[in-house]
Design a protein around this motif. Structure first.
Motif, short mmCIF file in Angstrom:
data_model
loop_
_atom_site.label_atom_id
_atom_site.label_comp_id
_atom_site.label_asym_id
_atom_site.label_seq_id
_atom_site.Cartn_x
_atom_site.Cartn_y
_atom_site.Cartn_z
N GLN B 2 6.79 96.72 33.19
CA GLN B 2 7.95 97.26 33.16
C GLN B 2 9.01 96.64 34.05
OE1 GLN B 2 7.45 99.77 31.05
NE2 GLN B 2 5.24 99.36 31.29
N THR B 24 18.66 99.13 37.01
CA THR B 24 18.11 99.71 35.68
C THR B 24 16.79 98.90 35.56
OG1 THR B 24 19.05 97.27 34.72
CG2 THR B 24 20.70 99.35 34.67
N TYR B 25 16.15 99.69 34.65
CA TYR B 25 14.64 99.45 34.35
C TYR B 25 14.31 99.68 33.03
CZ TYR B 25 14.53 104.39 34.56
OH TYR B 25 14.63 105.68 34.24
N ASP B 26 13.25 98.91 32.57
CA ASP B 26 12.93 99.09 31.12
C ASP B 26 11.60 99.48 31.15
OD1 ASP B 26 11.81 96.70 28.68
OD2 ASP B 26 12.67 98.55 28.72
N THR B 27 11.46 100.50 30.40
CA THR B 27 9.97 101.27 30.19
C THR B 27 9.96 102.38 28.92
OG1 THR B 27 8.30 102.70 31.42
CG2 THR B 27 10.64 103.44 31.51
N ALA B 53 10.65 111.10 37.43
CA ALA B 53 11.52 110.81 36.17
C ALA B 53 11.76 112.38 35.51
CB ALA B 53 10.93 109.97 35.26
N LYS B 70 18.32 108.89 32.99
CA LYS B 70 17.37 108.57 32.57
C LYS B 70 17.26 107.94 31.01
CE LYS B 70 12.50 110.27 31.55
NZ LYS B 70 11.53 111.69 31.67
N LYS B 73 18.35 104.67 31.46
CA LYS B 73 17.26 103.86 32.51
C LYS B 73 18.02 103.23 33.44
CE LYS B 73 14.00 103.51 28.87
NZ LYS B 73 13.64 102.76 27.54
N SER B 74 18.95 104.10 34.35
CA SER B 74 19.64 103.65 35.26
C SER B 74 19.51 104.43 36.60
CB SER B 74 21.04 103.72 34.95
OG SER B 74 21.95 103.28 36.09
N TYR B 94 9.90 100.71 40.54
CA TYR B 94 9.40 101.38 39.60
C TYR B 94 8.07 101.73 39.78
CZ TYR B 94 7.85 102.85 34.93
OH TYR B 94 7.33 103.26 33.77
#
Lengths: 116, 112
Positions: B2, B24-27, B53, B70, B73-74, B94
């Motif tokens: 992630q 920002t994240y990626d999951t 979350a 959510k 993803k910010s 994360y």
């Protein structure tokens, strides 16, 4: 509660020498982490212990780095032989339990390693 | 893995003003926590704020608050009434049952 203790605070060695770092986590914390933080970057996980067992060491350069957590409390991280690119801050962190991911990581003050 | 992205290497703000740091994240996971850590020159990473979350309400800790989106993803951090002691590196993190990842950090400068 006492925080995560790390020593030494600073270490300067020549390349090809060996070095060891020590960490004592917060009492009762089952999970212990070693991170490498190169200047200007975020922490990179080297190894994660759950009690005295290794959970994740996928990013640990095993040809030169080793770590142990005997008795599930204190931990040592060793580099042998050191390379110039190992110059970084080595952070130790602990948390209550690997499965309790709502609990934050508690960090020590880190060891700044300079390899010349 | 992630990934966590902090797109602002450095931010500067006048003392007493408000500043927002982005993350920002990626999951593909649905259950996770997000954290902001502060790292002053002393090097110790200090927890600033955390967000679950599943909670829609944005977390707040005194002058620190988050804007958690959510779907996008910010996870941005807002610091109100900036103080000289807020100067530090700020890392977004994360954490889930399987991953702990940090962003590369944002260096926050407070102008007196």
């Amino acid at each position: 509660e006492a925080g995560v203790a790390q020593s030494p605070r600073y270490k300067i060695i020549e390349k090809r020498q060996s070095v060891a770092f020590w960490c004592n986590p917060i009492s009762g914390h089952a999970t212990l982490y070693w991170y490498q933080q190169i200047l200007g970057q975020g922490p990179k996980l080297l190894i994660q212990f759950q009690n005295n067992g290794v959970v994740d060491d996928s990013q640990l350069p095993k040809d030169r780095f080793s770590a142990e957590r005997l008795k599930g409390v204190d931990s040592t991280l060793k580099i042998q032989p050191a390379k110039l690119e190992d110059s970084a801050v080595y952070l130790c962190a602990s948390s209550l339990n690997r499965g309790s991911y709502n609990s934050p990581l508690h960090f020590g003050n880190g060891t700044r390693l300079t390899v010349t | 893995a992630q990934t966590v992205t902090q797109s602002q290497p450095e931010m500067s703000v006048q003392e007493a003003e408000t500043v927002t740091l982005s993350c920002t994240y990626d999951t593909s996971e649905s259950d996770y926590y997000l954290f902001w850590y502060k790292q002053p020159p002393s090097r110790q990473m200090i927890l600033v704020i955390r967000q679950e979350a599943y909670k829609q309400q944005n977390a707040t800790e005194n002058r620190f608050s988050v804007n958690f989106q959510k779907a996008a993803k910010s996870f941005s951090l807002k610091i109100s009434d900036s103080q000289l002691g807020d100067a530090a590196m700020y890392f977004c993190a994360y954490r889930s049952a399987h991953w702990i990842n940090f962003g590369k950090g944002t260096h926050l400068i407070i102008q007196p």
